[in-house]
Write a protein that holds these residues in place. Structure first.
Motif, mmCIF file in Angstrom:
data_model
loop_
_atom_site.group_PDB
_atom_site.id
_atom_site.type_symbol
_atom_site.label_atom_id
_atom_site.label_comp_id
_atom_site.label_asym_id
_atom_site.label_seq_id
_atom_site.Cartn_x
_atom_site.Cartn_y
_atom_site.Cartn_z
ATOM 1 N N ASP A 28 19.357 43.375 24.059
ATOM 2 C CA ASP A 28 18.661 44.245 24.999
ATOM 3 C C ASP A 28 18.715 45.712 24.611
ATOM 4 O O ASP A 28 18.357 46.585 25.402
ATOM 5 C CB ASP A 28 19.237 44.070 26.410
ATOM 6 C CG ASP A 28 20.734 44.339 26.451
ATOM 7 O OD1 ASP A 28 21.316 44.588 25.369
ATOM 8 O OD2 ASP A 28 21.309 44.300 27.549
ATOM 9 N N TRP B 77 12.975 39.218 23.468
ATOM 10 C CA TRP B 77 14.119 39.180 24.372
ATOM 11 C C TRP B 77 13.770 39.692 25.768
ATOM 12 O O TRP B 77 14.263 39.173 26.779
ATOM 13 C CB TRP B 77 15.257 40.006 23.790
ATOM 14 C CG TRP B 77 16.422 40.128 24.717
ATOM 15 C CD1 TRP B 77 16.882 41.239 25.346
ATOM 16 C CD2 TRP B 77 17.300 39.069 25.111
ATOM 17 N NE1 TRP B 77 17.982 40.959 26.101
ATOM 18 C CE2 TRP B 77 18.261 39.620 25.987
ATOM 19 C CE3 TRP B 77 17.365 37.706 24.827
ATOM 20 C CZ2 TRP B 77 19.266 38.864 26.560
ATOM 21 C CZ3 TRP B 77 18.369 36.961 25.415
ATOM 22 C CH2 TRP B 77 19.302 37.534 26.260
ATOM 23 N N SER C 266 14.658 37.043 28.513
ATOM 24 C CA SER C 266 15.798 37.374 29.373
ATOM 25 C C SER C 266 15.381 37.493 30.822
ATOM 26 O O SER C 266 16.165 37.161 31.723
ATOM 27 C CB SER C 266 16.431 38.687 28.905
ATOM 28 O OG SER C 266 15.522 39.766 29.039
ATOM 29 N N GLU D 8 15.330 34.004 32.094
ATOM 30 C CA GLU D 8 16.695 33.496 32.197
ATOM 31 C C GLU D 8 17.400 34.071 33.421
ATOM 32 O O GLU D 8 18.117 33.359 34.137
ATOM 33 C CB GLU D 8 17.473 33.837 30.929
ATOM 34 C CG GLU D 8 17.071 33.007 29.717
ATOM 35 C CD GLU D 8 17.887 33.361 28.496
ATOM 36 O OE1 GLU D 8 18.491 34.464 28.493
ATOM 37 O OE2 GLU D 8 17.928 32.564 27.549
ATOM 38 N N LYS D 9 17.195 35.354 33.684
ATOM 39 C CA LYS D 9 17.821 35.967 34.853
ATOM 40 C C LYS D 9 17.251 35.395 36.148
ATOM 41 O O LYS D 9 17.982 35.220 37.132
ATOM 42 C CB LYS D 9 17.624 37.485 34.808
ATOM 43 C CG LYS D 9 18.412 38.157 33.687
ATOM 44 C CD LYS D 9 18.102 39.634 33.586
ATOM 45 C CE LYS D 9 18.854 40.266 32.432
ATOM 46 N NZ LYS D 9 18.498 41.702 32.249
#
Length: 875
Positions: free
Chosen positions: A243, A719, A723, A726-727
């Motif tokens: 990140d 990403w 991400s 995923e979060k």
């Protein structure tokens, strides 16, 4: 005596009369007297509570004797007593807390060492608590660990200043310059640094680069920056994180080892027998745990973390083996089969107590709910990852500039010799305006690619519509527009290459097994309007038919010139996505139609728009359309030939004024590696190879463009998008996990009610020889049975729901359109993910059983501790 009685009676009568008068007066003055009465009571109650706190509980113990005050003195001192009460309460709370902490420290010290002396045990307990707090904090968040020691993270302040100000090596001061000099010298530190940098970019030229006074510190590899700045090994730079954020890594190995050593586990009573043995074992365990953490944390020894992790697994293995042997030793005492009254009574309770079915239903619904969330969100995440991986290959080399970078082909030729590399393809990115024949204009991102090479890296051809139905006919070189004709029997006919490709396509062969779906492309149907039935859209031969052709009702297919380069268009640009997920194609946009694309050439040196007019417009043939499954790409991207786009954008080879050559440029290199290759290691190797290519450049502009080049894995490149999904998945799991905790409390409450109801039965069981463990096993078995049955039912319910989730949504949409929660024309995917993974189901089922047992644990302990005599006397 009679007179005395008369006087008493008169006195009572007068008092009664006075009481009546006062009562009448109290009632008459109701609004005032009632409020005053309530205020007086409140004041007196408050005074009494504060009097007890200040006088009885504080001053009397302090003076060592009781204090007696008259009523008028209490009332007179009441304001002072009330004011002092909060201070007295705070002192009592502080003293109580100190005493509680002292008792807690003594109990911890005795638990750890077995000592009886309260002072020594308390001291060792305090040390254990303080060290435990620091170790946990330092291992989870090392920056906070340094804060607890009253210090900043070593080297962080100096490095931040050097990075923010862009200090060169010659401008470094103090310890930073000293460490740079040590690296430049032939010292053990320099040799160790070069050894750790093997495979990193710039490793072969470290000594030479360190001698450059005007080289920026931020341009060095992370290991060199970390050493020069004095940062600990667990500090992570922004370029080392997905990140792009600087952070301090955890020390999980040290934390695990410290927990294993500092906790006195059951069965290790020999370590806490008091005396020298107990203190020695305590000091050894705490000392080793603290020493390993200090070595990794403060001394900066990365090997300490590896040692801690290895030692932790060894200890876990020893503890697991000891547990197995201990259980075996316990089981050896029962050489005969045990009595099975616990599971028998548990099953009877499960059959008889219908209230338990409420907890069974809660477990079932919670398991089904969590399985649905995990399957849908996990499937969505898998789709996102697969699509993102397919777009970029495994590794990406780029410099994030529209100017691109040179020497890309030399780099490709070099790495394609490596056994780990399967394929590599250059790509150019730019922006432009796409204009259709009906004057509709769209802003697009232009992608220049070599179609076959790109397909080897990313499988790009799998996203093409016409390539699927007419394999081998999609290309980006110059081509005509193929138009269909009408056969003698009135059927639409394409040119022979297209007809042959269509007949041989796997898509058409597969569709023939489903006649109902194949009927929509029936070419035998006579239509009055000349429209190609499909698949795809083609234009009717625009040539004027001769008299013989009209008489024979025949019009030959043809290839219409001029020849123009091909262009592939994102499907969401040229077609409309329907709520069903299919695409509606417009007959005004046939394959091969002429399309204009305006591009902006970018100068390589200044990044400005090149050329006199500021733009280049070229005509193309619509060759195909692409659907990657990511709406942001399919609605903005068009694809043209790499070499032609390179010339149009002035990124191709050329000559300077002095006669020297200008190297051609690309925006990106996409690389596919062989399965099983380590992408992190390949990334480092590619950067080293790029450093070697940079040594070939002698032009300052080329060097500048090449210095911006970096290597990323496909996951690092995407990403931000991955991400986020995923979060979202983790957030949903947390939310539904919290909701699922309700099932545990429901089991606890219901089982507690059953224990209270079955008190006499528990007494009978114990009176006939049942042990406390057996009674507890009844309710634990009861909870496990509910958990197992609920888990099985919940997994079945969740699996069926996930399997038919799209059918359920279609049924809801048939009731009302607004009930369609997943719209294929909005989301990147046509359908809701409907696959249940076996490992997810197993994990959820096991957790559900464990949760049910945990919910039954407290009632089981309550039942086990009941005394048989008191239980028999119950009610």
């Amino acid at each position: 005596m009679a007179e005395h009685r008369y006087e008493v009676a008169e006195t009572a009568r007068s008092r009664g009369d006075n009481g009546k008068l006062l009562r009448l007066l109290f009632v008459a003055l109701g609004p005032v007297s009632l409020a005053g009465y309530l205020l007086a009571h409140m004041w007196l109650n408050l005074t009494g509570a504060c009097y007890n706190l200040v006088i009885e509980s504080s001053l009397s113990p302090l003076l060592g004797r009781p204090i007696v005050l008259k009523d008028w003195m209490v009332y007179a001192l009441s304001p002072l007593i009330i004011l002092v009460a909060p201070l007295a309460g705070a002192v009592h709370a502080a003293l109580g807390l100190v005493r509680a902490l002292g008792r807690w420290a003594v109990s911890i010290g005795r638990w750890q060492t077995g000592l009886k002396a309260p002072r020594l045990a308390g001291t060792l307990g305090v040390i254990w608590v303080l060290l435990g707090i620091w170790i946990v904090t330092a291992c989870i968040d090392p920056r906070a660990g340094w804060d607890l020691l009253g210090q900043n993270l070593p080297g962080e302040k100096a490095y931040r200043y050097a990075a923010n100000v862009d200090l060169t090596l010659g401008e470094l001061q103090g310890p930073l310059q000293d460490r740079r000099q040590r690296l430049m010298a032939e010292t053990p530190a320099a040799a160790a640094m070069r050894e750790t940098m093997v495979g990193e970019p710039g490793a072969p030229y470290l000594q030479l680069d360190l001698q450059q006074e005007y080289m920026l510190l931020s341009h060095f590899p992370s290991s060199v920056r970390r050493y020069i700045a004095g940062l600990p090994w667990y500090y992570r730079f922004a370029d080392e994180s997905l990140d792009r954020q600087e952070r301090v890594g955890m020390l999980p190995g040290c934390l695990l080892l410290a927990v294993l050593l500092m906790i006195r586990w059951p069965g290790t009573g020999l370590l806490a027998r008091g005396g020298v043995v107990g203190v020695a074992s305590y000091l050894l365990r705490v000392g080793v745990a603290t020493g390993v953490v200090v070595a990794a944390f403060a001394a900066g020894v990365p090997a300490a973390e590896d040692f801690a992790l290895t030692a932790s697994w060894v200890l876990i293995a020893i503890m697991a083996a000891a547990l197995v042997w201990w259980l075996t030793w316990k089981a050896s005492q029962y050489w005969r089969l045990p009595r099975q009254y616990s599971p028998f009574l548990a099953m009877r309770l499960l059959q008889r107590k219908r209230i338990a079915f409420f907890s069974l239903g809660a477990v079932t619904l919670c398991v089904a709910m969590v399985l649905i969330v995990v399957s849908v969100m996990g499937g969505f995440l898998d789709m996102v990852r697969d699509r993102s991986h397919g777009l970029l290959g495994d590794l990406v080399v780029e410099n994030d500039s529209l100017q691109g970078f040179p020497y890309y082909q030399q780099f490709i030729d070099k790495i394609e010799q490596w056994p780990q590399i399967d394929a590599a393809a250059p790509v150019i990115y730019s922006y432009g305006l796409l204009r259709f024949p009906d004057s509709r204009t769209s802003t697009v991102r232009i992608v220049g690619m070599r179609l076959n090479e790109a397909d080897e890296v990313t499988g790009f051809k799998n996203s093409l519509f016409y390539e699927e139905w007419y394999p081998g006919t999609t290309r980006l070189d110059e081509q005509p527009q193929y138009v269909y004709g009408i056969s003698a029997d009135g059927r639409p006919v394409l040119p022979l290459p297209l007809e042959q490709a269509f007949d041989s396509s796997e898509a058409w062969k597969d569709l023939q097994t489903r006649p109902e779906e194949a009927a929509r492309w029936n070419r035998d149907l006579k239509r009055t309007v000349p429209v190609f039935p499909g698949p795809g859209v083609y234009q009717l031969n625009p040539a004027e038919p001769t008299g013989e052709q009209i008489a024979a009702y025949a019009l030959p297919p043809d290839a219409v010139e001029p020849l123009l380069p091909g262009i592939i268009i994102g499907r969401d640009i040229i077609a409309q996505r329907m709520p069903t997920g299919e695409y509606r194609r417009y007959h005004d946009y046939p394959r091969g139609m002429k399309i204009a694309l305006t591009m902006l050439p970018i100068s390589r040196s200044k990044g400005a728009i090149a050329g006199q007019t500021g733009g280049v417009t070229k005509a193309f043939r619509y060759a195909d359309d692409s659907r990657t499954g990511v709406w942001e790409i399919d609605s903005q991207h068009v694809y043209v030939d790499f070499d032609r786009l390179q010339d149009w954008l002035m990124m191709g080879p050329g000559k300077k004024v002095d006669g020297s050559l200008v190297q051609p440029r690309a925006s990106q290199i996409q690389i596919r590696v062989k399965p099983g290759s380590n992408l992190r290691e390949m990334k480092v190797a590619l950067m080293s190879a790029w450093d070697e290519i940079m040594r070939q450049a002698d032009d300052p502009v080329d060097l500048q463009l090449m210095s911006w080049v970096g290597v990323q894995t496909w996951e690092e490149k995407q990403w931000a998008f991955i991400s986020a999904v995923e979060k979202e998945k983790v957030l949903m799991l947390i939310l539904f996990g919290v909701i699922s905790v309700v099932a545990i409390f429901l089991i606890l409450c219901i089982f507690y009610m059953i224990v209270a109801e079955k008190t006499r039965d528990i007494g009978i069981i114990k009176s006939v020889g049942g042990s406390a463990g057996g009674v507890a096993a009844i309710f634990l078995s009861y909870g496990a049975a509910i958990g197992m049955v609920g888990a099985v039912l919940g997994l079945l319910l969740g699996t069926v729901f996930v399997r038919y989730i799209n059918d359920i949504q279609d049924w809801l949409a048939s009731l009302h359109p607004e009930l369609r929660v997943w719209k294929a024309d909005v989301y990147s995917f046509d359908q809701i993910p409907n696959v249940v993974k076996l490992d997810d189901a197993l994990v959820i089922g096991v957790v559900a059983v464990i949760a049910a047992i945990v919910g039954a644990l407290v009632p089981a302990l309550v039942a086990a501790r009941k005394h048989p005599v008191e239980s028999l006397r119950y009610e």
